[in-house]
Design a protein around this motif. Structure first.
Motif, PDB file in Angstrom:
ATOM      1  N   GLY A  78     -13.223  -2.822  -2.230  1.00 17.02           N
ATOM      2  CA  GLY A  78     -14.283  -3.368  -1.392  1.00 17.02           C
ATOM      3  C   GLY A  78     -15.547  -2.534  -1.432  1.00 17.02           C
ATOM      4  N   LEU A  79     -15.394  -1.212  -1.405  1.00 10.68           N
ATOM      5  CA  LEU A  79     -16.562  -0.333  -1.480  1.00 10.68           C
ATOM      6  C   LEU A  79     -17.225  -0.395  -2.853  1.00 10.68           C
ATOM      7  N   PRO A 131     -13.464  -7.858   8.320  1.00 10.78           N
ATOM      8  CA  PRO A 131     -12.368  -6.902   8.104  1.00 10.78           C
ATOM      9  C   PRO A 131     -11.269  -6.990   9.148  1.00 10.78           C
ATOM     10  N   THR A 143     -13.050   8.308  -0.480  1.00 15.54           N
ATOM     11  CA  THR A 143     -11.872   7.646   0.082  1.00 15.54           C
ATOM     12  C   THR A 143     -10.641   7.897  -0.769  1.00 15.54           C
ATOM     13  N   SER A 186     -15.452   4.722   6.654  1.00 14.41           N
ATOM     14  CA  SER A 186     -15.672   3.303   6.373  1.00 14.41           C
ATOM     15  C   SER A 186     -16.161   2.563   7.611  1.00 14.41           C
ATOM     16  N   ILE A 193     -12.424  -4.145   2.371  1.00 10.91           N
ATOM     17  CA  ILE A 193     -12.460  -2.847   3.052  1.00 10.91           C
ATOM     18  C   ILE A 193     -11.603  -2.892   4.310  1.00 10.91           C
ATOM     19  N   ALA A 202     -16.764   5.500  -1.697  1.00 14.21           N
ATOM     20  CA  ALA A 202     -15.596   4.965  -2.401  1.00 14.21           C
ATOM     21  C   ALA A 202     -14.804   6.089  -3.070  1.00 14.21           C
ATOM     22  N   GLN A 250      -9.174  -0.760  -0.344  1.00 11.06           N
ATOM     23  CA  GLN A 250     -10.366  -0.231   0.322  1.00 11.06           C
ATOM     24  C   GLN A 250     -11.401   0.227  -0.703  1.00 11.06           C
ATOM     25  N   VAL A 291      -8.353  -0.644   5.146  1.00 14.12           N
ATOM     26  CA  VAL A 291      -8.370   0.232   6.322  1.00 14.12           C
ATOM     27  C   VAL A 291      -7.161  -0.035   7.212  1.00 14.12           C
TER      28      VAL A 291
END
Length: 475
Positions: free
Chosen positions: A117-118, A78, A222, A48, A153, A219, A114, A157
């Motif tokens: 956001g992606l 972020p 993750t 990320s 994101i 995404a 996260q 994170v």
């Protein structure tokens, strides 16, 4: 498994413990394979970070013509969540759960945020690019959508990284905890290197559609990596009770009381100030290195994305060297100071790369970028080790959260200032050429490195005095 395979596995295991930084943190109760599996959440974090700080800022500035000041603010969004890292770590310490977990719920929440956001980001980039039907939408919708995606994101994170490191600390024995934390950050570097290389290959033939595919794939990856990382890592407390209870080892003091004890420790504030100055010095150019390569040195998207790999490789080498030296009892503040000194010629190389021609300019720029990562690795490991060594009893998690909060907050402020200063200098001093805005930022980073050295000198002298006094006492 035949005899040859067994022999190859033994050789591979011995190589891992010999050459992988912090691999000696493994114990019979916490083998290296389990540590490496847990560290996959750091790989997802590194992916990320490369996407936000490396690839997207260059694409938005160069290909989508978004002003660098707006991109700098977006990339720094972020990090608005960074000051809450210490609070997140503390909350996971005292979390009450019917299921018997205290870390895993926070890890899953951070992973989902996260992922969200992606998932939003590709639609915002479609509006910014003006492709297809999105060309009729107002530009501000794309900017607001991208800002929201960046913020989500970042929140994910920071949550997963803080709680993941706390979980690693729980699993490790007290004497091996600093090495385990170091291993986690080494895997972060590996994640950044791998992501930068893969993104560079996938985006060598750049198009907005290909970029969206890369983001969507990130995404999904993750979710997969974080799911594998936490699987059966934290044991459930099966007390038989049906109501939520706090962990037996949870601190009884409030967050404010715990924080007051930590911050009143000897040299705690000076250590955090040094972390802030040094982080700003090494982070201010993060949003500008790839645009600088594209706009000033005429490098392609794939080539500038690979610069992030050079930055991560340099950081990994710095972490490895610092691990070997600090394990022999070296002063962590002296190590952090040496990292700041390495940053000075590194930024000078980046500045003078614009004065060269052809391959020489690209080579000088690449070497300077790698040296920036190397210096940042030495500085980061030194300050992290010093913070862990000075942490009060039972406050290692809070100390780690404070270090991460200051580091991330300083990085966010530096990234935003870097983009704004670049735009202001370019707008008000166009006679100095397009490189002037970038060079102004690099020059400010040099000043911050000197400020970092001045801040840490008393810490180095104080440790030397204590060592001399201890030697005289023993004599």
């Amino acid at each position: 498994m035949n005899a040859v395979s067994q022999k190859m596995m033994r050789v591979w295991a011995s190589m891992g413990s010999r050459f992988l930084p912090f691999a000696d943190a493994a114990t019979p109760d916490l083998p290296l394979s389990r540590l490496l599996r847990l560290s996959l959440f750091q790989v997802a974090v590194g992916m990320s970070l490369v996407l936000l700080v490396g690839t997207l800022n260059r694409v938005m500035i160069v290909e989508l013509n978004v002003p660098a000041s707006i991109v700098g603010v977006m990339v720094s969004l972020p990090l608005l969540f960074a000051p809450f890292r210490a609070l997140i770590g503390f909350k996971s310490d005292v979390h009450k759960s019917v299921l018997g977990w205290r870390r895993v719920p926070f890890l899953y929440k951070g992973t989902l945020v996260q992922f969200g956001g992606l998932a939003i980001l590709p639609f915002a980039l479609l509006v910014l690019s003006g492709s297809g039907d999105a060309g009729n939408a107002p530009v501000w919708i794309g900017q607001v959508g991208a800002a929201l995606a960046f913020l989500l994101i970042g929140a994910g994170v920071h949550t997963t990284q803080t709680v993941g490191l706390a979980l690693a600390t729980d699993l490790a024995s007290p004497e091996s905890r600093p090495k385990v934390v170091g291993l986690m950050y080494t895997m972060l570097m590996f994640g950044m290197i791998a992501a930068a290389i893969v993104f560079g290959i996938l985006l060598s033939d750049f198009s907005p559609g290909r970029l969206i595919q890369v983001i969507q794939g990130s995404a999904v990856v993750t979710i997969v990596l974080n799911g594998i990382a936490v699987w059966k890592q934290e044991a459930r407390r099966t007390s038989g009770a049906t109501q939520a209870t706090a962990h037996p080892g949870a601190p009884s003091a409030s967050f404010r009381e715990s924080w007051d004890v930590f911050i009143q420790g000897k040299d705690a504030m000076r250590r955090l100030i040094a972390v802030g100055f040094g982080t700003m010095a090494f982070s201010m150019a993060d949003v500008l290195l790839e645009p600088y390569g594209g706009q000033i040195l005429s490098m392609s998207v794939g080539d500038t994305t690979k610069l992030t790999a050079a930055l991560a490789i340099g950081g990994l080498l710095g972490f490895g060297l610092a691990s070997r030296v600090l394990s022999r009892g070296a002063d962590p503040f002296r190590m952090a100071s040496f990292g700041s000194l390495v940053g000075i010629p590194a930024f000078l190389a980046v500045i003078f790369a614009a004065e060269l021609q052809g391959a020489a300019s690209v080579l000088t720029f690449g070497c300077g970028t790698a040296l920036i990562g190397f210096g940042a690795g030495l500085f980061g490991h030194g300050t992290l080790t010093a913070t862990m060594n000075a942490a009060p009893k039972d406050q290692a998690g809070l100390a780690l959260g404070a270090w991460g909060a200051v580091q991330a907050s300083a990085a966010g402020l530096a990234i935003a200032l870097g983009g704004i200063i670049r735009d202001l200098v370019t707008a008000f001093a166009p006679q100095f050429g397009p490189a002037a805005g970038y060079n102004a930022v690099y020059g400010l980073e040099l000043l911050l490195l000197f400020a970092t050295l001045v801040t840490m000198v008393p810490l180095i002298k104080r440790r030397d005095t204590l060592l001399i006094q201890g030697h005289l006492t023993r004599s």
